[in-house]
Write a protein that holds these residues in place. Sequence first.
Motif, PDB file in Angstrom:
ATOM      1  N   ILE A 129       0.856  -1.191   0.000  1.00 38.33           N
ATOM      2  CA  ILE A 129       0.000   0.000   0.000  1.00 38.33           C
ATOM      3  C   ILE A 129       0.892   1.240   0.000  1.00 38.33           C
ATOM      4  CG2 ILE A 129      -1.724   1.312   1.292  1.00 38.33           C
ATOM      5  CD1 ILE A 129      -2.848  -1.209   0.066  1.00 38.33           C
ATOM      6  N   HIS A 130       0.535   2.233  -0.802  1.00 35.69           N
ATOM      7  CA  HIS A 130       1.285   3.486  -0.853  1.00 35.69           C
ATOM      8  C   HIS A 130       0.686   4.484   0.137  1.00 35.69           C
ATOM      9  CE1 HIS A 130       3.800   2.490  -4.368  1.00 35.69           C
ATOM     10  NE2 HIS A 130       2.760   1.734  -4.712  1.00 35.69           N
ATOM     11  N   MET A 131       1.521   4.950   1.071  1.00 32.95           N
ATOM     12  CA  MET A 131       1.085   5.882   2.108  1.00 32.95           C
ATOM     13  C   MET A 131       2.133   6.967   2.278  1.00 32.95           C
ATOM     14  SD  MET A 131      -0.425   3.174   4.932  1.00 32.95           S
ATOM     15  CE  MET A 131       1.126   2.317   5.031  1.00 32.95           C
ATOM     16  N   ASN A 132       1.677   8.214   2.230  1.00 32.53           N
ATOM     17  CA  ASN A 132       2.604   9.344   2.377  1.00 32.53           C
ATOM     18  C   ASN A 132       3.793   9.241   1.429  1.00 32.53           C
ATOM     19  OD1 ASN A 132       1.111  10.592   4.388  1.00 32.53           O
ATOM     20  ND2 ASN A 132       2.169   9.509   6.037  1.00 32.53           N
ATOM     21  N   GLY A 133       3.539   8.734   0.233  1.00 33.25           N
ATOM     22  CA  GLY A 133       4.609   8.620  -0.757  1.00 33.25           C
ATOM     23  C   GLY A 133       5.501   7.409  -0.569  1.00 33.25           C
ATOM     24  N   LEU A 134       5.229   6.601   0.458  1.00 33.80           N
ATOM     25  CA  LEU A 134       6.034   5.400   0.709  1.00 33.80           C
ATOM     26  C   LEU A 134       5.258   4.150   0.329  1.00 33.80           C
ATOM     27  CD1 LEU A 134       7.429   6.257   4.274  1.00 33.80           C
ATOM     28  CD2 LEU A 134       8.653   6.438   2.102  1.00 33.80           C
ATOM     29  N   ALA A 135       5.954   3.166  -0.211  1.00 35.06           N
ATOM     30  CA  ALA A 135       5.347   1.874  -0.501  1.00 35.06           C
ATOM     31  C   ALA A 135       5.579   0.963   0.706  1.00 35.06           C
ATOM     32  CB  ALA A 135       5.957   1.272  -1.760  1.00 35.06           C
TER      33      ALA A 135
ATOM     34  N   GLY B 101      -0.015   6.376  11.367  1.00 36.23           N
ATOM     35  CA  GLY B 101      -0.505   7.289  12.389  1.00 36.23           C
ATOM     36  C   GLY B 101      -1.927   7.041  12.841  1.00 36.23           C
ATOM     37  N   ALA B 102      -2.506   5.925  12.464  1.00 36.10           N
ATOM     38  CA  ALA B 102      -3.890   5.622  12.828  1.00 36.10           C
ATOM     39  C   ALA B 102      -3.971   4.259  13.512  1.00 36.10           C
ATOM     40  CB  ALA B 102      -4.785   5.636  11.593  1.00 36.10           C
ATOM     41  N   GLU B 103      -4.741   4.203  14.601  1.00 32.95           N
ATOM     42  CA  GLU B 103      -4.990   2.929  15.274  1.00 32.95           C
ATOM     43  C   GLU B 103      -6.072   2.197  14.491  1.00 32.95           C
ATOM     44  OE1 GLU B 103      -6.225   4.336  19.029  1.00 32.95           O
ATOM     45  OE2 GLU B 103      -4.247   5.110  19.583  1.00 32.95           O
ATOM     46  N   ILE B 104      -5.739   1.052  13.928  1.00 36.79           N
ATOM     47  CA  ILE B 104      -6.739   0.380  13.105  1.00 36.79           C
ATOM     48  C   ILE B 104      -7.287  -0.903  13.741  1.00 36.79           C
ATOM     49  CG2 ILE B 104      -5.900   1.373  10.954  1.00 36.79           C
ATOM     50  CD1 ILE B 104      -4.572  -1.252  10.288  1.00 36.79           C
ATOM     51  N   ILE B 105      -6.590  -1.464  14.718  1.00 38.06           N
ATOM     52  CA  ILE B 105      -7.118  -2.626  15.433  1.00 38.06           C
ATOM     53  C   ILE B 105      -6.752  -2.501  16.907  1.00 38.06           C
ATOM     54  CG2 ILE B 105      -7.062  -5.141  15.720  1.00 38.06           C
ATOM     55  CD1 ILE B 105      -6.413  -5.419  12.778  1.00 38.06           C
ATOM     56  N   ASN B 106      -7.712  -2.801  17.767  1.00 35.85           N
ATOM     57  CA  ASN B 106      -7.485  -2.833  19.212  1.00 35.85           C
ATOM     58  C   ASN B 106      -7.908  -4.212  19.719  1.00 35.85           C
ATOM     59  OD1 ASN B 106      -6.894  -1.845  21.825  1.00 35.85           O
ATOM     60  ND2 ASN B 106      -9.055  -1.412  22.167  1.00 35.85           N
TER      61      ASN B 106
ATOM     62  N   LEU C 122       4.250   6.674  13.567  1.00 36.14           N
ATOM     63  CA  LEU C 122       4.218   5.248  13.232  1.00 36.14           C
ATOM     64  C   LEU C 122       3.568   5.066  11.866  1.00 36.14           C
ATOM     65  CD1 LEU C 122       3.066   3.886  16.704  1.00 36.14           C
ATOM     66  CD2 LEU C 122       5.391   3.964  15.799  1.00 36.14           C
ATOM     67  N   ILE C 123       4.387   4.774  10.853  1.00 38.80           N
ATOM     68  CA  ILE C 123       3.881   4.633   9.484  1.00 38.80           C
ATOM     69  C   ILE C 123       3.716   3.159   9.115  1.00 38.80           C
ATOM     70  CG2 ILE C 123       4.252   5.206   7.054  1.00 38.80           C
ATOM     71  CD1 ILE C 123       3.760   7.606   8.902  1.00 38.80           C
ATOM     72  N   LYS C 124       4.756   2.376   9.268  1.00 39.02           N
ATOM     73  CA  LYS C 124       4.665   0.954   8.946  1.00 39.02           C
ATOM     74  C   LYS C 124       3.844   0.223  10.020  1.00 39.02           C
ATOM     75  CE  LYS C 124       9.054   0.794   6.432  1.00 39.02           C
ATOM     76  NZ  LYS C 124      10.380   0.134   6.327  1.00 39.02           N
TER      77      LYS C 124
END
Length: 471
Positions: free
Chosen positions: A275-281, A387-392, A351-353
């Motif tokens: 997935i490409h995020m903030n210009g990073l793959a 930068g997003a919490e996706i699972i808790n 936290l990106i990755k």
Amino acid sequence: MKSLGIPVYPEKFNINTALHEAAQLQDGTAGVRVAGRILGLRSFSKLIFVTLSDIEGSLQLLLNKETLGEEAFKQFDKWVDIGDFIGAEGNMFTTKTMEKTLRIQHYVFLGKALRTLPDKWHGLTSVETRYRQRYLDLIMTKETQARLLARAKMVSAIRNFLETNDFLEVETPVLQHTSSGAIAKPFRTYHNALDTELNLRIAPETYLKRLIVGGYAKVFEFAKCFRNEGISPQHLQEFTMVEGYAAYWSYEETMQFMREMVLNILQRTFHTTTIHMNGLAVDFASEWEIVSFRDLIMKDTGIDIDLYPDVQDLYEETRSRNISVDHAEAESLGRGNFIDLLYKKTCRAKLIKPTFIIQHPIDLSPLARANDQNPLIVDRFQLVVNGAEIINAYSELVDPLEQRRRLEAQALLRSNGDSEAMEMDEDYLTAMEYGMPPISGWGFGIERLLMVFTDCDTIKDCVLFPLTKKI
């Protein structure tokens, strides 16, 4: 059109091929019947090229005066506009410009648009209009079409993965007497017939655990949840939570299961794990980092939260280091909520990755199981990406006496001004007292997950009809 006897809003039209599927057919395929909204018209003396579209794709159609007949051709040219719906039957061929096209032998008018669509070259530029009139956004904006189509595919992939792994889908109440299951402000409502105040649920957690008490081993729910909190690019007040529980699992098994689920979703929805995020793959198939809550905060702030068991001391330490948590009620928050606020303001965005954060303070997790070696932390993890919490998720607290003690502590915080502390829930405690096995549970928001996977700037773009202020 009505005066000429043209059915403007006919009852039905039988199609045999979707628009996006028709574009894959071989030349010469006959009897192809399609329907859709006209989004493009190019008229010539004896030819009219039409672009039909729906949410899944588009197809070019060709009307030829000689094939169709002069009267039908003239009628189309005079009465049919961009925005209208038609159905058509014909044969497939490829134009000289190599575009798959349906040569129309017969067409039926299926619906008149009384309002003019926005200019397709400029698109729908008003963000406010895109949210208030999402149907126009879906018609005009390819990016919106792709993202919200991906949402439907993602939901299907999640449900398929869970059912394949023997989880049963259930439904639990939206109207509840307490706002338990998470730390958040509820929306309140009133039940006239029962003459009682109720909350819209903030999470399905305690009811799903009641089902474990009742004998279910693996359950999940797509649950509409409601949290009366501030507006931000990462938060919705109404959202869809996917939450599930497995008896006899620990949070470590759930970590592995969630990783498998995420990879499965990516493959089924986007046909890739990168997935490409903030210009990073970012390749989700690579190893995911695991870091403790304490170590993460210490790395980014220099503060060892274990040295500050009193929330006031911790608050003063952040002030002495000129760390602003930017919260109007910061001084009245309990220790757990204040630590969570500190983490969100100083650590999360970096936290990106994909990163598993583990070993949360017990103050922050009133429903989680305390760690056997260190009772001040819990067996919990959060998955953070971009930068997003996706699972808790965590190993659940199943000791009813310990649960009562923690909920009483939360109720005290609430009475002292922490509006996000959890309420007492006597009915849930009663259920626990009948006995619970070891349990691990997890939850995530569909919109947050889609936001991360599509590298979207605001979560409002990840829901079909976001709430807007009444004009």
